[in-house]
Design an enzyme around this catalytic site. Structure first.
Site, PDB file in Angstrom:
ATOM      1  CB  SER A1122      68.524 102.317 101.983  1.00 56.13           C
ATOM      2  OG  SER A1122      69.845 101.819 101.885  1.00 56.13           O
ATOM      3  CG  HIS A1123      65.989  96.249 101.309  1.00 55.35           C
ATOM      4  ND1 HIS A1123      65.336  95.428 102.195  1.00 55.35           N
ATOM      5  CD2 HIS A1123      66.573  95.433 100.384  1.00 55.35           C
ATOM      6  CE1 HIS A1123      65.491  94.168 101.820  1.00 55.35           C
ATOM      7  NE2 HIS A1123      66.241  94.142 100.727  1.00 55.35           N
ATOM      8  CB  VAL A1124      70.917  97.999  99.551  1.00 56.57           C
ATOM      9  CG1 VAL A1124      71.367  99.447  99.676  1.00 56.57           C
ATOM     10  CG2 VAL A1124      72.055  97.141  99.012  1.00 56.57           C
TER      11      VAL A1124
END
Length: 1519
Positions: A1122-1124
């Site tokens: 995921s982005h985070v």
């Protein structure tokens, strides 16, 4: 044999018809003497007889009744006697109801609801006496009829007593042999049966007569009243009963009203309305009716009574139209077989048997008793069948064999074999398609438009402000109590060591404070004289002071009281108020003020009611003072508000639930200075639950909340059910000689105002008696259920005494109180299992003495075998080992489910049963925790499936729960088959189930908590009760039990699957101060001034890592890719998920402490360190690599609005587009690459500068100026402004040309609307430059935001079966020889976007691409799917910067909206087919390896799988 037209259960032997008339003559004479005796018996003597009945006089009448009923049983006598009244009790009932003359009309003949008096008719017999009922024939008699009391509502007929047939099991069908029909009147009949003047302008005429054949009775009704909504509310009368019987067949337009009456519409004929009925059944002797104008809500009655029309006598049909219960038919066949077998055993010949079969038993005229040898009771069907056997020439031996084997039976009566649900030990559950119980109801949670009005401060608030200004920081206690729209303020301060108490109220009437001081909490002690204000008087243990009215010059008008106390031994002050002769209490108890400093429970301001059905809640608050009078008032008010609530949507229904739950949890006053009869409460409950039942049928999207409302309201029941509460307590007292003390006080309380507390009091008495009369047990039961001594004393009819019974009373009291408990629960406890079962299955409670009897008929249409299933449940409901009980409860709910979605006049009884079964599941699970202490994972998973099933059956939107249930079933199958991955798969289902529970809890929080806070503030509900409102609702359901079971299983699965307590996403060592937050999203833009370890409950996956954060630890489950997760790895921030709640709790209690984190690939070790160690540690928080040297180069428009893939260069498009172009023709042919075109850099700026968009450009410049000035709130407005852009014609032309020449479909070919959709998607990509996340990300690393340029990559969407993301170097371990990938079902947006749950994850060694290793199965509940469409992908120059993870910051927008689908992994081949799984994952890994080799560096790759083929849609260097 007993004739079929008589009652089956009549206990006396009937003489033959021909022998009855002499007895009837004697009976007439005896009854006439009895009537004379009762009519003229002096009142004092009658009273004496009543007191001594059934001795002497009353018992002496029993033989008379036996004689009279044996000759000719009267229907009214049958109704009383078969309802449980013995003959002496009927006489006693007459006496107890007799006050004054003419009392006999109330006794033997009439149900109490239809009681009236009349003049003697021409025969000299009163029209309401034994031989003639009140009639409209002749008309002159009708005019003289006067009502004794108001007539019952029509619902009386739906609940009238019905005679129970013998030998018929519960639920057996009993069709009535009636076939009346209603048709339009066409010609007047021959005889006027009645003529009535209803008012000055309305006349009713009724004509009756027989048809020419004499087989049909014709009734024509004409009324001089014209309305298209005029209804005949009617029923038939037969056998002289007052109970209406209904025809089984009716023409269209006739409706059954609550199974108690028929409703047929009149036809208009000029200024009149007419109706014609045809009655075929000769057993119908009369019809009764009322006339109702539905539009005007107007009833026409006969002087307050029903109209009663006698029908002319017709010859009865010789062939009765009866439906005999099949059980009786089979019983008769068994009797026939036994009879024939007996004859054979006696040596009868064939001819003897033939003679036996040919004999008849007419019984119409019996001269002498027939001999047994020549009489047969054999049914005609059996006779005919056996006759046929004899005619075929069978021998006696053959006949004996056939009879013994039971072959000679009527085939039509044989039933299909019904599979038993259970054996002696446990039930056998049916296999079901779980998808058949999926319900998907979306509800509108939009709040009502709320006008914002500035409200002026209330008088009490102004007074409080004045006190606060004076006493300042010395205030130790402050509280405001709500009294409807009035308030009471209490402020306690401690200036200079003294206790100072201020009390004020805005009540307008003069008010007296009745108060005391307490040296022990809540005790009453008379205050010392030095403390008393002027004018006070002392009473026993108290003082009274009239409140002082404030000066007219002040800005507020209140009545107030103030004292100062120097004696420090006092701990509090109890008080009540007296106004207009009424005592004012705190929800039925004394007010009490503590003098010690107490934790602040500040009552929240009501606010503006946002997120609620404000108008409904305001109306509830306005009516609360009236509702406090009694349950009758509250339930009637709730009924009146239901339409408003329903129209307000789900928030309106939630508002009613919040109010009812505040009531049920005793946060609101139950009764205040009002005496109400139990039957009135019961009737009000009945009205409310009828309304809830109707809404439940018509509005399925509200069903979950309607169930919650019904769980707070008793079942109720009109008439006798509620009255029995009053009646039976008297019987208990009389039977057990306990007329004084506590029982008399409780009796007075029950008569004044019964409540759900009475169920608890009754249980406490039963427990007290069972435990050897231990008063400690009595108080324990009361206190555990919220009833204190103070509450008992707070009733309007207080209970001061404790029970004190004799030991010889034990058996009688236990018997009678046990029976009484059922009556109490029938009214107050809709969710009580035993009561709910009885109401659905039917029961009959006999009346004693003056008491009425109760008969509840079975609910029709329930499944076969259901009563036995419920009996099994009741027999095992207290079992210690609960597994078999849970199976029975769930099977019962599944069997009951079809009845919950069908219209039924008794639907609420079915609902209450289902609610009770649901509640029993929760109770059993909690009792079964001990059973699971040493259980293996298989049993724990099985218990989880049962609770998930129960929760799904109670939820409106249960699709996700159903698929969780299917997943658990598959996990158990994997476990039983010893699959190596069973624990890993079960862990994914556990995670998904938790997500489902979280979503449900958040939905409840969104719908209920704002309403609880707003209404709680308006009504002065204790703040603690408001704060935990939604939490307690959730805890009271199956979700809490399910969560507990999941917590038990989780560590077992993690240990079995070797998962450990952590999943480390970014293994970076860190030192920092612990900060606990609810959501990472709320702090993503914050800058911490010292190294910070963030412990966050929620991390969605799209957040930024805040500046200064060195670690993020969470219980949530963001994807590794995921982005985070990517941002954390790039920023060298420790990022990990913790699965162990105990570890997380330990981290939270260390908030503010300095910790060192040492992660490995599967664990995180932490310890506290000293601050001097921080300086030597190199970690300084979240920084991007080389941020100071990152520069953006602004791109220019190169004269082209659209380009094809062979024109993709660094000056025209970003790396995303260039990489896709580079892949074409270079990857293996087994890997597909979609065709692409692009809108290059500079097109957005060119479109903005076009003359078409000069106003948009001007507005945008203004907003950007505000943004530069720090007004970040304008970001959303900027995005909306970009969407106002118009397309230059040249752009449209060039894009169309490039797309078509590349083989892509042009949206405009499908119409202008489709092009508008495409153009909007392009603008949304451009607008995402001003997303908050993207904007703050560039600002954080000091990139020039104006230099950021956005190209748009245009691709045709591949309608994917699966989507994946590959990192060709394992990001968790850094192992370059391992490929790591994540796979989701459907489009990839659920993988890269903020969609909850985890993807399927696997690793694969590059040297062995055919052996992928699954690390985790998917828990994402949602998949995205789309029609054939176009996607417009962001492609910014920010994504080209090395060391800056710009990918994922900007939006990719499909032209069409994706469809969200709840996923069922239990049928997905990627989860359940090992070969398919291995093949697909190997193909994905091979594609990733091929792309990495092509570029020569680790790659971050996105792609899809369609029909087994791999497509790469984009690639970029792995960060």
């Amino acid at each position: 044999m007993i004739p079929t037209d008589n009652f089956h259960t009549w206990p006396y032997h009937y003489p033959p018809r021909g022998a009855r008339w002499p007895l009837l003559l004697v009976n007439s004479i005896l009854l006439s003497l009895l009537c004379f005796f009762l009519f003229f018996l002096p009142f004092p003597f009658r009273s004496y007889c009543e007191s001594v009945a059934p001795d002497s006089l009353v018992q002496g009448t029993h033989a008379l009744f036996q004689l009279s009923t044996a000759a000719f049983p009267c229907s009214a006598e049958l109704q009383f006697l078969e309802s449980g009244f013995s003959a002496p009790e009927v006489i006693r009932r007459n006496m107890s109801n007799s006050i004054g003359h003419n009392s006999f009309h109330q006794s033997l003949l009439h149900p109490t609801g239809l009681d009236h008096r009349s003049k003697p008719n021409c025969s000299g017999i009163p029209a309401s006496s034994l031989f003639q009922s009140a009639s409209v024939n002749p008309p002159a008699a009708a005019a003289s009829v006067r009502t004794r009391r108001a007539p019952p509502s029509s619902s009386f007929y739906g609940r009238s007593l019905k005679v129970r047939k013998s030998k018929v099991s519960v639920g057996a069908s009993h069709p009535v042999a009636l076939t009346p029909r209603s048709v339009l009147a066409m010609e007047p009949p021959s005889e006027l049966a009645g003529k009535f003047k209803l008012d000055d302008s309305t006349e009713l005429q009724v004509f009756v007569g027989n048809s020419s054949t004499g087989s049909v009775t014709i009734v024509n009704i004409q009324i001089t009243y014209s309305s298209d909504s005029l209804i005949l509310h009617w029923g038939g009368i037969r056998d002289k009963t007052e109970k209406w019987v209904l025809p089984a067949r009716n023409r269209d337009g006739t409706k059954n009203y609550k199974n108690g009456a028929l409703r047929t519409l009149f036809s208009q004929a000029g200024s009149s309305s007419v109706l014609r009925l045809e009655i075929e059944d000769p057993n119908i002797q009369a019809i009764e009716f009322l006339i109702f104008d539905e539009a005007q809500n107007k009833w026409f009655k006969n002087s307050g009574q029903n109209f009663h029309v006698k029908l002319p006598t017709r010859e009865k049909s010789t062939v009765p139209n009866l439906s005999v219960p099949e059980e009786l038919v089979q019983e008769e066949y068994e009797a026939a077989r036994a009879e024939l077998l007996e004859e054979v055993a006696k040596g009868s010949s064939i001819e003897d048997l033939r003679l036996k079969l040919n004999s008849k038993n007419d019984g119409a005229e019996i001269k002498e008793p027939p001999l047994p040898e020549t009489k047969s009771n054999m049914p005609e069907e059996a006779r005919a069948e056996l006759h046929a056997e004899l005619n075929r020439g069978v021998s006696v031996d053959e006949m004996r064999k056939k009879i013994t084997k039971g072959d000679a039976r009527k085939k039509v009566t044989e039933q299909p074999n019904k599979k038993k649900h259970f054996g002696p030990g446990r039930i056998q559950r049916r296999e079901r398609d779980l998808t058949q119980i999926v319900t998907k109801y979306t509800v509108d949670c939009t709040e009502q438009a709320i006008p914002v009005e500035r409200q002026s401060a209330k008088p009490v608030e102004l007074y409080a402000k004045a006190v606060e200004e004076q006493d300042g920081d010395t205030i130790i206690n402050k509280k405001i109590y709500k009294l409807g729209d009035k308030e009471i303020l209490v402020v306690v301060s401690k200036p200079g060591g003294k206790i100072k108490v201020n009390i004020a109220t805005d009540l307008e009437e003069s008010t007296i404070l009745h108060w005391a001081l307490a040296k022990k909490p809540r005790e009453w002690s008379v205050p010392p004289m030095s403390v008393l204000p002027p004018g006070s008087v002392t009473k026993e243990q108290a003082a009274e002071t009239e409140l002082t009215k404030s000066s007219a010059e002040l800005p507020y008008q209140v009545q107030s009281f103030q004292i100062e106390i120097e004696d420090g031994s006092y701990v509090g002050m109890p008080f009540v108020l007296l106004s207009r002769g009424n005592w004012i209490k705190n929800k039925g108890s004394d007010f009490y003020v503590e003098f010690a400093s107490v934790p602040k429970q500040v009552q929240k301001d009501a606010g503006d009611g946002r997120g609620t059905a404000k108008r409904t809640l305001d109306r509830i608050a306005e009516m609360e003072e009236e509702a406090q009078k009694s349950f009758m008032h509250r339930f009637n008010i709730a009924s009146d508000l239901m339409d408003q609530a329903k129209d307000a949507g789900v928030l309106g229904v939630a508002a009613i639930f919040v109010w009812m739950r505040f009531m049920a949890t005793r946060q609101l006053i139950w009764n205040k200075n009002y005496n109400v009869k139990p039957r009135e409460i019961s009737k009000a409950q009945d009205r409310l639950t009828d309304l809830l039942q109707d809404i439940y049928s018509s509005y399925p999207q509200y069903r979950e909340f309607l169930r919650l409302i019904m769980s707070t309201v008793g079942r109720g029941g009109e008439g006798d059910v509620g009255q029995r509460i009053r009646d039976e307590i008297l019987v208990i007292q009389r039977n057990n000689e306990c007329k004084g003390g506590m029982m008399e006080e409780w009796h007075q309380k029950l008569h004044n105002n019964t409540s759900p507390d009475d169920v608890i009091i009754c249980q406490a008495l039963i427990d007290y008696i069972n435990c050897d009369f231990d008063l400690g047990v009595y108080w324990k039961t009361l206190n555990e259920n919220g009833i204190t001594k103070e509450r008992l004393l707070s009733y309007d009819r207080a209970i001061h005494s404790e029970p004190n019974f004799r030991r010889d009373q034990k058996d009688g009291l236990l018997r009678d109180l046990g029976s009484y408990m059922r009556t109490l629960k029938a009214v107050h406890s809709g969710a009580d299992l035993e009561s709910a079962v009885a109401n659905c299955m039917g029961y009959r409670a006999e009346g004693q003495g003056f008491m009425v009897g109760v008969q509840i008929n079975p609910v029709s249409g329930l499944p076969s075998g259901f009563p036995e299933l419920l009996q099994y449940v009741l027999q095992h409901v207290e079992d210690r080992n609960v597994e078999a009980l849970l199976e029975g409860l769930l099977e019962a709910r599944q069997e009951l489910r079809p009845s919950l979605v069908k219209a039924n006049s008794r639907l609420k009884d079915v609902l209450f049963l289902d609610i009770a079964l649901d509640s029993a599941v929760r109770t059993a699970i909690e009792r079964g925790y001990e059973e699971l202490n040493d259980a293996g994972p298989e049993k724990m998973m099985y218990f989880i499936t049962l609770v998930v099933e129960n929760l799904a059956l109670s939820s409106d939107n249960n699709e996700d729960l159903i698929y969780c249930l299917k997943g658990w079933n598959h996990a158990m199958n994997m476990c039983n088959s010893k699959s190596s991955n069973w624990a890993l798969y079960a862990k994914s289902i556990l995670d998904r189930t938790r997500l489902s529970l979280t979503e449900k809890a958040e939905w409840y929080q969104q719908l209920l908590q704002p309403s609880a806070e707003y209404l709680g503030s308006l009504l002065g509900v204790d703040q603690w009760a408001v704060n935990i409102f939604t939490e307690e609702v959730i805890r009271g359901g199956s979700a809490a039990a399910l969560s507990s079971l999941l917590n038990r299983l989780d560590p077992v699965l993690r240990k079995t699957a070797n998962l450990g307590s952590w999943q480390v996403i970014s293994p970076v060592e860190a030192v920092g101060y612990v900060v606990v937050v609810e959501e990472l999203l709320t702090v993503q833009n914050k800058t911490y001034d010292r190294p910070t370890i963030i412990v966050a409950r929620r991390v969605k996956g799209e957040e930024e890592i805040p500046d200064g954060a060195v670690a993020v630890l969470t219980a949530d489950m963001p994807d590794v890719l995921s982005h985070v997760s990517v941002r954390a790895r790039n920023g060298k921030v420790c990022f990990a998920t913790c699965f162990d709640p105990n570890i997380l709790d330990d981290l939270k209690v260390r908030e503010g402490k300095l910790l060192r984190l040492k992660p490995t690939s599967a664990d995180v070790v932490y310890s506290e360190v000293k601050e001097d160690e921080l300086e030597s540690y190199s970690s300084t928080g979240s920084t991007e690599v080389g941020t100071s040297s990152l520069k953006l180069v602004k791109k220019q428009f190169k004269g082209k609005y659209a380009i094809s893939s062979d024109e993709f260069t660094g000056e025209m498009v970003g790396a995303k587009s260039r990489n896709i172009s580079y892949l074409k023709g270079k990857v293996p042919s087994s890997i597909g690459v979609p065709t692409s075109v692009a809108l290059p850099f500079g097109v957005f700026e060119e479109v903005l500068a076009d003359g078409l968009n000069k106003d948009v450009e001007k507005k945008l410049q203004l907003l950007k100026g505000k943004l530069d000035g720090g007004e970040f709130a304008v970001l959303g407005e900027i995005r909306e402004t970009v969407l106002e852009l118009l397309p230059p014609p040249q752009l449209v032309k060039e894009l169309q040309t490039k797309m078509k020449s590349s083989g892509m479909p042009w949206p405009g070919d499908e119409g202008e609307k489709r092009w508008e959709q495409a153009w909007t998607a392009i603008k949304k990509v451009w607008a995402s430059k001003w997303n908050e996340r993207a904007y703050f990300s560039t600002k954080k690393i000091k990139l020039e935001h104006d230099y950021l340029c956005m190209a748009v990559l245009v691709q045709e969407i591949i309608n994917a079966d699966y989507a994946f993301v590959i990192h060709t170097t394992n990001p968790s371990s850094g192992n370059a020889s391992e490929i790591y990938a994540e796979v989701v079902k459907g489009l990839g947006e659920t993988l890269v976007g903020a969609y909850p749950g985890r993807a399927l994850s696997f690793i694969c060694n590059k040297n062995d691409l055919d052996s992928p290793l699954v690390l985790g199965y998917p828990s994402k509940p949602i998949g995205l799917f789309i029609r054939r469409s176009i996607i417009f992908r962001s492609d910014s120059n920010g994504e080209d910067l090395e060391g800056y993870a710009g990918a994922g910051l900007y939006d990719s927008v499909p032209m069409d909206e994706e469809e969200k689908v709840v996923l069922d992994y239990s049928s997905d081949p990627l989860m359940i087919d090992d070969n398919f799984q291995k093949s697909t994952l190997s193909k994905i890994a091979s594609a990733g390896h091929a792309v990495e080799e092509l570029y020569g560096s680790p790659q971050d790759i996105e792609g899809v799988v369609r029909d087994g083929k791999i497509y790469i849609v984009q690639t970029r260097p792995q960060m």
